[in-house]
Design a protein around this motif. Structure first.
Motif, PDB file in Angstrom:
ATOM      1  N   GLU A 245      45.021  44.563  43.647  1.00  0.00           N
ATOM      2  CA  GLU A 245      44.068  43.528  42.964  1.00  0.00           C
ATOM      3  C   GLU A 245      42.547  44.423  42.276  1.00  0.00           C
ATOM      4  O   GLU A 245      42.108  45.089  43.647  1.00  0.00           O
ATOM      5  CB  GLU A 245      43.706  42.238  43.554  1.00  0.00           C
ATOM      6  CG  GLU A 245      42.767  41.278  42.594  1.00  0.00           C
ATOM      7  CD  GLU A 245      42.784  40.307  42.738  1.00  0.00           C
ATOM      8  OE1 GLU A 245      42.559  39.195  42.519  1.00  0.00           O
ATOM      9  OE2 GLU A 245      43.785  39.201  43.902  1.00  0.00           O
ATOM     10  N   PHE A 246      42.203  44.222  41.624  1.00  0.00           N
ATOM     11  CA  PHE A 246      40.418  44.868  40.819  1.00  0.00           C
ATOM     12  C   PHE A 246      40.104  43.964  40.930  1.00  0.00           C
ATOM     13  O   PHE A 246      40.010  42.455  40.333  1.00  0.00           O
ATOM     14  CB  PHE A 246      40.894  45.841  40.409  1.00  0.00           C
ATOM     15  CG  PHE A 246      41.867  46.248  39.833  1.00  0.00           C
ATOM     16  CD1 PHE A 246      41.612  47.987  40.491  1.00  0.00           C
ATOM     17  CD2 PHE A 246      43.380  46.930  39.359  1.00  0.00           C
ATOM     18  CE1 PHE A 246      42.457  49.035  40.918  1.00  0.00           C
ATOM     19  CE2 PHE A 246      43.983  47.205  39.399  1.00  0.00           C
ATOM     20  CZ  PHE A 246      43.911  48.823  40.047  1.00  0.00           C
ATOM     21  N   SER A 247      38.331  43.636  41.514  1.00  0.00           N
ATOM     22  CA  SER A 247      37.148  42.604  40.998  1.00  0.00           C
ATOM     23  C   SER A 247      36.512  43.408  40.116  1.00  0.00           C
ATOM     24  O   SER A 247      35.542  44.485  41.058  1.00  0.00           O
ATOM     25  CB  SER A 247      37.107  42.061  42.578  1.00  0.00           C
ATOM     26  OG  SER A 247      36.413  41.174  42.124  1.00  0.00           O
TER      27      SER A 247
ATOM     28  N   LEU B 127      50.699  40.966  34.851  1.00  0.00           N
ATOM     29  CA  LEU B 127      48.924  40.800  35.343  1.00  0.00           C
ATOM     30  C   LEU B 127      48.745  39.212  35.145  1.00  0.00           C
ATOM     31  O   LEU B 127      49.547  38.504  34.572  1.00  0.00           O
ATOM     32  CB  LEU B 127      48.750  41.355  33.836  1.00  0.00           C
ATOM     33  CG  LEU B 127      48.830  43.305  34.031  1.00  0.00           C
ATOM     34  CD1 LEU B 127      49.540  43.765  34.379  1.00  0.00           C
ATOM     35  CD2 LEU B 127      47.912  43.367  32.816  1.00  0.00           C
ATOM     36  N   VAL B 128      47.697  39.141  36.187  1.00  0.00           N
ATOM     37  CA  VAL B 128      47.185  37.976  36.447  1.00  0.00           C
ATOM     38  C   VAL B 128      45.318  37.933  36.180  1.00  0.00           C
ATOM     39  O   VAL B 128      45.358  39.361  37.105  1.00  0.00           O
ATOM     40  CB  VAL B 128      47.959  36.764  37.466  1.00  0.00           C
ATOM     41  CG1 VAL B 128      47.103  35.852  37.874  1.00  0.00           C
ATOM     42  CG2 VAL B 128      48.911  37.491  37.893  1.00  0.00           C
ATOM     43  N   VAL B 129      45.339  37.391  35.574  1.00  0.00           N
ATOM     44  CA  VAL B 129      43.301  36.973  35.583  1.00  0.00           C
ATOM     45  C   VAL B 129      43.367  35.885  37.108  1.00  0.00           C
ATOM     46  O   VAL B 129      43.604  35.122  36.322  1.00  0.00           O
ATOM     47  CB  VAL B 129      43.413  36.660  34.169  1.00  0.00           C
ATOM     48  CG1 VAL B 129      41.495  36.485  34.106  1.00  0.00           C
ATOM     49  CG2 VAL B 129      43.189  38.059  33.178  1.00  0.00           C
ATOM     50  N   ARG B 130      42.404  35.798  37.853  1.00  0.00           N
ATOM     51  CA  ARG B 130      42.016  35.511  38.630  1.00  0.00           C
ATOM     52  C   ARG B 130      40.712  35.911  38.777  1.00  0.00           C
ATOM     53  O   ARG B 130      39.785  36.284  38.417  1.00  0.00           O
ATOM     54  CB  ARG B 130      42.580  35.648  39.797  1.00  0.00           C
ATOM     55  CG  ARG B 130      43.668  36.141  40.014  1.00  0.00           C
ATOM     56  CD  ARG B 130      44.739  36.148  41.087  1.00  0.00           C
ATOM     57  NE  ARG B 130      44.849  35.615  42.190  1.00  0.00           N
ATOM     58  CZ  ARG B 130      45.508  35.587  43.577  1.00  0.00           C
ATOM     59  NH1 ARG B 130      45.643  37.209  43.394  1.00  0.00           N
ATOM     60  NH2 ARG B 130      45.882  34.891  44.055  1.00  0.00           N
TER      61      ARG B 130
ATOM     62  N   GLY C  30      27.766  34.674  40.050  1.00  0.00           N
ATOM     63  CA  GLY C  30      28.206  34.410  41.614  1.00  0.00           C
ATOM     64  C   GLY C  30      29.116  34.204  41.493  1.00  0.00           C
ATOM     65  O   GLY C  30      29.996  34.914  42.837  1.00  0.00           O
ATOM     66  N   TYR C  31      30.401  34.007  40.657  1.00  0.00           N
ATOM     67  CA  TYR C  31      31.505  34.440  40.548  1.00  0.00           C
ATOM     68  C   TYR C  31      31.962  35.163  40.000  1.00  0.00           C
ATOM     69  O   TYR C  31      31.695  36.032  39.969  1.00  0.00           O
ATOM     70  CB  TYR C  31      32.240  33.212  39.482  1.00  0.00           C
ATOM     71  CG  TYR C  31      32.679  31.434  39.955  1.00  0.00           C
ATOM     72  CD1 TYR C  31      33.846  31.038  40.536  1.00  0.00           C
ATOM     73  CD2 TYR C  31      31.382  31.687  40.308  1.00  0.00           C
ATOM     74  CE1 TYR C  31      33.895  29.597  40.668  1.00  0.00           C
ATOM     75  CE2 TYR C  31      31.222  29.690  40.657  1.00  0.00           C
ATOM     76  CZ  TYR C  31      32.205  28.651  40.869  1.00  0.00           C
ATOM     77  OH  TYR C  31      32.352  27.556  41.785  1.00  0.00           O
ATOM     78  N   ARG C  32      33.563  36.188  40.688  1.00  0.00           N
ATOM     79  CA  ARG C  32      34.158  36.969  40.752  1.00  0.00           C
ATOM     80  C   ARG C  32      35.289  36.629  39.844  1.00  0.00           C
ATOM     81  O   ARG C  32      36.089  35.864  39.665  1.00  0.00           O
ATOM     82  CB  ARG C  32      34.668  37.825  41.987  1.00  0.00           C
ATOM     83  CG  ARG C  32      32.942  38.321  42.965  1.00  0.00           C
ATOM     84  CD  ARG C  32      34.047  38.404  44.390  1.00  0.00           C
ATOM     85  NE  ARG C  32      34.964  38.159  44.879  1.00  0.00           N
ATOM     86  CZ  ARG C  32      36.260  38.133  45.175  1.00  0.00           C
ATOM     87  NH1 ARG C  32      36.526  38.709  44.249  1.00  0.00           N
ATOM     88  NH2 ARG C  32      36.850  37.473  45.862  1.00  0.00           N
ATOM     89  N   LEU C  33      35.205  37.929  39.107  1.00  0.00           N
ATOM     90  CA  LEU C  33      36.410  38.304  38.227  1.00  0.00           C
ATOM     91  C   LEU C  33      37.666  39.267  38.662  1.00  0.00           C
ATOM     92  O   LEU C  33      36.838  40.662  39.058  1.00  0.00           O
ATOM     93  CB  LEU C  33      36.097  38.607  36.442  1.00  0.00           C
ATOM     94  CG  LEU C  33      36.738  39.133  36.139  1.00  0.00           C
ATOM     95  CD1 LEU C  33      38.034  37.518  35.067  1.00  0.00           C
ATOM     96  CD2 LEU C  33      36.419  39.466  34.672  1.00  0.00           C
ATOM     97  N   GLY C  34      38.749  38.898  39.428  1.00  0.00           N
ATOM     98  CA  GLY C  34      39.947  39.696  39.022  1.00  0.00           C
ATOM     99  C   GLY C  34      40.695  39.556  38.231  1.00  0.00           C
ATOM    100  O   GLY C  34      41.141  39.082  37.795  1.00  0.00           O
ATOM    101  N   LEU C  35      41.603  41.242  38.019  1.00  0.00           N
ATOM    102  CA  LEU C  35      42.692  41.376  37.924  1.00  0.00           C
ATOM    103  C   LEU C  35      43.813  42.214  38.903  1.00  0.00           C
ATOM    104  O   LEU C  35      43.231  43.216  39.690  1.00  0.00           O
ATOM    105  CB  LEU C  35      42.135  42.638  36.792  1.00  0.00           C
ATOM    106  CG  LEU C  35      43.644  43.279  36.224  1.00  0.00           C
ATOM    107  CD1 LEU C  35      44.448  41.407  35.252  1.00  0.00           C
ATOM    108  CD2 LEU C  35      43.764  43.983  34.725  1.00  0.00           C
ATOM    109  N   GLN C  36      44.605  41.511  39.106  1.00  0.00           N
ATOM    110  CA  GLN C  36      45.780  41.412  40.016  1.00  0.00           C
ATOM    111  C   GLN C  36      47.578  41.654  39.215  1.00  0.00           C
ATOM    112  O   GLN C  36      47.599  41.586  37.366  1.00  0.00           O
ATOM    113  CB  GLN C  36      46.113  40.804  40.890  1.00  0.00           C
ATOM    114  CG  GLN C  36      47.645  40.509  41.505  1.00  0.00           C
ATOM    115  CD  GLN C  36      47.478  39.587  42.987  1.00  0.00           C
ATOM    116  OE1 GLN C  36      47.248  38.301  41.974  1.00  0.00           O
ATOM    117  NE2 GLN C  36      47.931  39.723  43.760  1.00  0.00           N
TER     118      GLN C  36
END
Length: 453
Positions: A283-285, A316-319, A394-400
């Protein structure tokens, strides 16, 4: 019984023409429906029945191969399980097993009782049929929209949380249908409620009054796209725009890095990340976002991949994560823990169609496999289905990047008409052992156990 078959579509065409030529008809026939009854609207509109005047496909796939049967070239077992649970259970001739109408007391599935061999002879084996057509051939195209032929007015309504079946076709239909009178509506929530309650019951008649009754009700003055913009608390704000993708979009690139970041600038030096081909991946964030950020529209990823095997399946999952680290998920169609976005690609049918591909929506012909050479690096362009979310500061966006279906880490849910527990992907799983065996031995090139870089 042969769902979505050319025969069914021709029958539908004849029903439209029958209705349009009755003495009680004004000659204009409209089609309205959700799910299955949205999908076959695309099909019959492709035949151009002369009396068909307007369609409203609500949450319905349009491309049989890409929207549901083989997402990214990876086989989904949804249609197998749906057929077993929701079609064969109400087949004509099964007698008392089909139940009785509570109002009339009559058998739901007819008075005749047929033996198991007769029942089997009266239906196709949908899962086997799909399995026998691993690429996008005539079988799938016969069960898909033909965009150049669809020229009637269209109100296409999709669900942000319908990533497995009830989203992609609606966006594609709006963009690609030949009609010059078309509108796109995108919403959230579960599969059925908005269609049946005040929201849909207000929207649909205004569309049909215009094109079936020729009432000048102001319909054509509305924006071409009506989006329900989603927020992290599950509420929505309605907004209209004139095109899809939204003209107000600021296209933004984020770069995955070897240390697990999603960076706004390309890294100065290269790097690699390895994961098991059948595992939960990497996962990348981003860091915590410094300001409120809206993501509304299509997404895509470009990855450079090598594998120890001759193929690889990428999920791929956008989280999105709150400041406390809790993942933001939503009530989808039908899973109550649907992630923000998903995309899929099998590496062997990675070839792009240059005429249909865009930077934000790559399109793969999926007409043949080109096996990987183990250890060689390949460029993969992966479609991630449209989404909408206003992300607070303050939230984070991730790509798994995973080797298997997304699995929500919290509690699962259950519906009685589905075989599997709902663990984030609903019934839209890619778990056919013949398509994704854990240790190879497949009938077509694909990803046995190994590692991906």
């Amino acid at each position: 019984m042969d769902p979505f078959s050319p025969r069914e579509t021709r029958d539908f065409h004849d029903c439209v023409e029958w209705a349009g030529t009755r003495e009680w008809s004004n000659g204009r026939v409209g089609l309205n429906g959700i799910s299955y009854y949205a999908m076959n609207q695309w099909h019959v509109a492709s035949l151009r029945p002369p009396h068909l005047a307007a369609i409203c496909p609500w949450e319905g796939a349009a491309d049989f191969y890409r929207d549901g049967a083989y997402q990214g070239g990876i086989r989904s077992t949804f249609w197998d399980n749906w057929y077993d649970m929701q079609v064969k259970t109400v087949q004509y001739g099964i007698g008392e097993a089909g139940g009785r109408d509570p109002n009339t007391g009559q058998r739901i599935c007819g008075d005749e009782v047929l033996q198991s061999a007769e029942l089997a002879a009266n239906r196709t084996d949908l899962g086997a049929d799909i399995r026998a057509h691993a690429f996008d051939d005539a079988y799938h195209r016969d069960r898909s929209a033909h965009w150049d032929a669809i020229d009637v007015p269209v109100l296409s309504c999709g669900n942000w949380g319908g990533q497995g079946l009830h989203l992609r076709g609606n966006a594609e239909g709006f963009v690609r249908a030949a009609s010059t009178r078309k509108w796109l509506e995108l919403h959230g929530h579960a599969h059925w409620p908005l269609f049946c309650t005040d929201y849909g019951v207000d929207l649909q008649p205004r569309f049909f009054d215009r094109y079936l009754k020729d009432e000048r009700d102001g319909w054509e003055d509305r924006p071409a796209v009506q989006s329900q913009i989603r927020r992290v608390d599950g509420t929505f704000t309605e907004r209209g725009e004139d095109a899809w993708p939204l003209p107000s979009t600021r296209w933004t690139r984020l770069y995955p890095t070897a240390d697990g970041a999603l960076a706004r600038e390309a890294p100065a030096a290269g790097g690699t990340v390895r994961f098991l081909a059948s595992g939960d991946g990497v996962e990348f964030s981003t860091p915590p976002l410094p300001e409120r950020t809206e993501i509304t529209g299509p997404l895509a990823a470009k990855l450079f991949v090598s594998s120890t095997t001759t193929d690889a399946d990428l999920f791929l999952v956008v989280r999105v994560y709150s400041p406390s680290g809790e993942e933001v998920v939503f009530q989808g169609a039908p899973d109550p823990h649907t992630p923000v976005g998903q995309g899929w690609l099998r590496a062997s049918p990675r070839r792009l169609d240059p005429g249909l591909s865009t930077p934000y929506r790559p399109f793969h012909p999926h007409d043949r496999a080109e096996p990987l050479e183990p250890g060689a690096v390949y460029e993969l362009d992966i479609e991630i289905l449209p989404t909408s979310l206003v992300i607070p500061a303050g939230y984070r966006l991730g790509l798994q990047v995973r080797g298997r279906d997304y699995d929500y880490p919290g509690p699962s849910a259950r519906l009685s008409n589905l075989k599997n527990d709902l663990t984030g992907c609903g019934p839209f799983l890619h778990d056919d052992p013949a398509d994704r065996p854990p240790h190879g031995g497949r009938p077509r090139p694909g990803p046995p156990a190994g590692t991906v870089t």
